[in-house]
Each structure stands twice: as structure tokens, then as C-alpha cells.
Scaffold this motif. Structure first.
Motif, PDB file in Angstrom:
ATOM      1  N   PHE A  40     -35.166  14.659  25.102  1.00 53.47           N
ATOM      2  CA  PHE A  40     -36.005  14.732  23.905  1.00 53.47           C
ATOM      3  C   PHE A  40     -36.906  15.966  23.950  1.00 53.47           C
ATOM      4  O   PHE A  40     -37.081  16.659  22.937  1.00 53.47           O
ATOM      5  CB  PHE A  40     -36.864  13.471  23.793  1.00 53.47           C
ATOM      6  N   ASP A  59     -34.816  18.941  23.085  1.00 52.69           N
ATOM      7  CA  ASP A  59     -34.586  18.957  21.625  1.00 52.69           C
ATOM      8  C   ASP A  59     -35.827  19.435  20.873  1.00 52.69           C
ATOM      9  O   ASP A  59     -35.730  20.193  19.903  1.00 52.69           O
ATOM     10  CB  ASP A  59     -34.237  17.550  21.134  1.00 52.69           C
ATOM     11  N   ILE A 103     -39.308  17.249   9.603  1.00 49.38           N
ATOM     12  CA  ILE A 103     -38.784  15.913   9.334  1.00 49.38           C
ATOM     13  C   ILE A 103     -39.483  15.388   8.095  1.00 49.38           C
ATOM     14  O   ILE A 103     -40.705  15.251   8.072  1.00 49.38           O
ATOM     15  CB  ILE A 103     -39.018  14.967  10.524  1.00 49.38           C
ATOM     16  N   PHE A 129     -34.720   9.697   5.371  1.00 51.75           N
ATOM     17  CA  PHE A 129     -34.550   8.263   5.624  1.00 51.75           C
ATOM     18  C   PHE A 129     -34.369   7.475   4.323  1.00 51.75           C
ATOM     19  O   PHE A 129     -34.401   6.247   4.336  1.00 51.75           O
ATOM     20  CB  PHE A 129     -35.762   7.719   6.384  1.00 51.75           C
ATOM     21  N   MET A 151     -29.113   5.633  10.362  1.00 49.63           N
ATOM     22  CA  MET A 151     -29.713   6.230  11.550  1.00 49.63           C
ATOM     23  C   MET A 151     -29.960   5.170  12.626  1.00 49.63           C
ATOM     24  O   MET A 151     -29.687   5.388  13.818  1.00 49.63           O
ATOM     25  CB  MET A 151     -31.025   6.924  11.188  1.00 49.63           C
ATOM     26  N   TRP A 210     -28.816  15.663   7.019  1.00 52.77           N
ATOM     27  CA  TRP A 210     -29.602  16.035   8.200  1.00 52.77           C
ATOM     28  C   TRP A 210     -29.139  17.353   8.805  1.00 52.77           C
ATOM     29  O   TRP A 210     -27.951  17.667   8.799  1.00 52.77           O
ATOM     30  CB  TRP A 210     -29.487  14.956   9.268  1.00 52.77           C
ATOM     31  N   THR A 265     -32.333  18.350  14.020  1.00 55.01           N
ATOM     32  CA  THR A 265     -33.245  17.277  13.643  1.00 55.01           C
ATOM     33  C   THR A 265     -32.635  15.915  13.959  1.00 55.01           C
ATOM     34  O   THR A 265     -33.323  15.007  14.429  1.00 55.01           O
ATOM     35  CB  THR A 265     -33.578  17.356  12.139  1.00 55.01           C
ATOM     36  N   LEU A 288     -32.895  15.338  17.648  1.00 57.75           N
ATOM     37  CA  LEU A 288     -34.296  15.127  18.023  1.00 57.75           C
ATOM     38  C   LEU A 288     -34.717  13.680  17.779  1.00 57.75           C
ATOM     39  O   LEU A 288     -35.289  13.029  18.663  1.00 57.75           O
ATOM     40  CB  LEU A 288     -35.199  16.077  17.244  1.00 57.75           C
ATOM     41  N   VAL A 289     -34.431  13.171  16.589  1.00 55.39           N
ATOM     42  CA  VAL A 289     -34.843  11.813  16.237  1.00 55.39           C
ATOM     43  C   VAL A 289     -34.086  10.785  17.070  1.00 55.39           C
ATOM     44  O   VAL A 289     -34.683   9.835  17.604  1.00 55.39           O
ATOM     45  CB  VAL A 289     -34.636  11.561  14.731  1.00 55.39           C
ATOM     46  N   LYS A 290     -32.770  10.952  17.197  1.00 55.85           N
ATOM     47  CA  LYS A 290     -31.972  10.015  17.987  1.00 55.85           C
ATOM     48  C   LYS A 290     -32.427   9.980  19.437  1.00 55.85           C
ATOM     49  O   LYS A 290     -32.659   8.904  20.009  1.00 55.85           O
ATOM     50  CB  LYS A 290     -30.497  10.391  17.916  1.00 55.85           C
ATOM     51  N   GLY A 315     -35.238  11.013  20.662  1.00 61.72           N
ATOM     52  CA  GLY A 315     -36.624  10.565  20.774  1.00 61.72           C
ATOM     53  C   GLY A 315     -36.724   9.050  20.821  1.00 61.72           C
ATOM     54  O   GLY A 315     -37.450   8.478  21.648  1.00 61.72           O
ATOM     55  N   ILE A 316     -35.979   8.375  19.946  1.00 55.80           N
ATOM     56  CA  ILE A 316     -36.003   6.906  19.928  1.00 55.80           C
ATOM     57  C   ILE A 316     -35.324   6.348  21.171  1.00 55.80           C
ATOM     58  O   ILE A 316     -35.810   5.373  21.778  1.00 55.80           O
ATOM     59  CB  ILE A 316     -35.340   6.382  18.648  1.00 55.80           C
TER      60      ILE A 316
END
Length: 285
Positions: free
Chosen positions: A43, A46, A57, A62, A70, A175, A179, A182-184, A186-187
Motif C-alpha cells: 500500500f 502504491d 479519489i 464508487f 470494488m 478507474w 488508483t 491503491l484502494v484495493k 489499502g483495504i
């Protein structure tokens, strides 16, 4: 140059997986510790790339069905990583990567059925030829020789990976690949880092630089991979990226001293020929 993104991603990811196996086997790090440390570092890598490109973002990313797509993508990614490293802890890297060559096949077939723009007879035939060549390398005395964890991984590849690829294709219509990663990541870092937080404390000073290297390389590889998804589609990307397990197998033989099996080298040559043919024939389809 962009059409070579899957090749570049394959080279980078093969280096990353070789480092992963070094961490898991040579440095004796458990797969739980690996997952607890790697995704926070992934993360961060990224985030550095995301910042360098000045991306943002926004809520629109979303909107509608994109939010739950997602969520589904992240759940599938967590499952894939958990099962892959669970298998890698028990089996050799060469074995894992040989079976990984089969993963693009259900993905290509699924994508060609669901998405009209992915239907390409030439690529599908090349992929099937490559997959049969790999399958034959694991048939011994008319029986398939495979370890339990690796069998679980292979089953997951056939059932879940095609859906994951399809979801990624839809998301990438909106997307940016950077990005998205990054989101994937990060979670996943929050989830896996939280679950295996205690295990992450076991990482030694000697192995930590390897963690930094493998996750930095992997972040770039997956961004290039999904950029190719976005520009050229699933089928083209999956077949060209299939050279990655071949490169990883060879590096495991050279650097990790795993056993060289000539019939698998022959199968990998078939995969390489299929990937090269796809690149040469690309202007025709």
C-alpha cells in the motif's frame, strides 16, 4: 511500447515471487507473517506512485454498482493471496508457478463468453495449446501429481479468478489502474495487517529489506498488468502475462536451487511461443 506492458509486468512479478519464496523458505517466515507485513508495504508503494502521478479519489468512483464491485474485487483478492501464500509455504515455487500457468485458461474462456470485445479465436486457441502442454508435465503414470494445498489453490484459480478478472475489467472502465490498486491494497492492508498484526512483529532485520524490495517491484508489476487490462483487454493480457510463471520457475532453479525438470522446460517453451505468436499476430486482430 504499451503492448509490452504484460511482458514487463511478468518479468517484475517473477522477480517478486522469487523474493517471496526466499522470504518464506530461506528466511523461515510464515505465510501469516508475510501477509501481515507485505500488504501495508504494498500500500505504501502504491501511495508513493499515486502521489507522483497526482491522482485523486472521487465519490464518482464508487457510484452505482462500482462500490459493491470494488468490495467483491477486494474479497476475491484477499482470498487469492491467502490461498497462494498458504500453498507456497508448503510447495516449491517451481511447482506453484507451473500450476499457475493454467490460471489464464478459465479466465480467457469466461471473458470471451461474457464480454463481446474479448472474443478472439486466435488467442483462445493459443491459450488452450499452452495449457495442455503444462497439464501434461504433471501427469505421472496416468495420475495427476499435486500437493493438497496446491490443489486448493488450483481450484480457487478456476472458480474465482475469472470473476475477479471480469470485475476488474468493469472497474477499469472508470478507474485508473494506479488508483484501483491503491484502494484495493489499502483495504487489504487494513484487513490482513489487522488479522496478522502479532505475526508481523516476528520479522527480522535481515529479512525486512527483502520485504521492501518484493513489494516495491510487485506494486509496479500489478499497475502495468491492469494498465494492459484497460488498454488491450483480459484475453491479450492474460496470455502474454502467462510467461511470468515460466520466468519464475527458471529463477527458482537458478537462485533457489530447485530441481530442473526438462519436460516442464519444454512446456514453458510452448507457452513462450504462444505469447510471442500473440504479439506477432496482434496487428491482424
Amino acid at each position: 511500447m504499451n503492448s509490452f506492458f504484460p511482458f514487463i509486468a511478468a518479468v517484475l512479478q517473477s522477480a517478486s515471487y522469487t523474493l517471496d519464496k526466499t522470504i518464506l523458505s530461506v528466511k523461515k517466515v510464515s505465510f501469516k507473517t508475510y501477509l501481515g507485513v507485505s500488504f501495508p508495504l504494498l500500500f505504501i508503494a502504491d501511495l508513493i506512485i499515486f502521489t507522483l502521478f497526482g491522482l485523486k479519489i472521487t465519490p464518482e468512483l464508487f457510484a452505482g454498482n462500482l462500490g459493491w464491485l470494488m468490495g467483491a474485487s477486494i474479497i476475491l483478492a484477499i482470498g487469492s493471496n491467502f490461498i497462494f501464500y498458504f500453498a507456497l509455504e508448503e510447495d516449491t515455487l517451481g511447482e506453484i508457478e507451473t500450476f499457475s500457468l493454467l490460471a489464464p485458461i478459465p479466465t480467457i474462456i469466461f471473458s470471451s463468453l461474457v464480454f463481446p470485445d474479448e472474443r478472439n479465436t486466435t488467442i483462445i486457441v493459443l491459450a488452450l495449446i499452452a495449457s495442455f502442454a503444462v497439464a501434461l508435465t504433471h501427469v505421472e503414470n496416468y495420475r495427476l501429481n499435486i500437493k493438497k494445498r496446491t490443489l486448493i489453490m488450483l481450484g480457487w484459480f478456476f472458480l474465482a479468478i475469472p470473476f475477479s478478472a471480469g470485475i476488474s475489467k468493469v472497474l477499469l472502465e472508470v478507474w485508473n489502474p494506479i488508483t484501483l490498486e491503491l484502494v484495493k491494497d489499502g483495504i487489504m492492508a487494513a484487513v490482513l495487517g489487522g488479522i496478522f498484526f502479532k505475526e508481523a512483529k516476528k520479522v527480522s532485520k535481515e529479512s525486512f529489506p527483502l520485504f521492501l524490495a518484493t513489494n516495491g517491484i510487485s506494486a509496479i508489476a500489478w499497475i502495468l498488468y491492469f494498465t494492459s487490462f484497460q488498454k488491450f483487454g483480459i484475453v491479450y493480457t492474460a496470455l502474454l502475462f502467462s510467461i511470468q510463471p515460466s520466468l519464475t520457475y527458471l529463477s527458482s532453479v537458478i537462485f533457489l536451487k530447485e530441481k530442473l525438470r526438462l519436460k516442464r522446460v519444454a512446456a514453458f517453451a510452448v507457452v513462450l511461443a504462444a505469447a510471442v505468436a500473440a504479439q506477432i499476430l496482434k496487428p491482424l486482430y
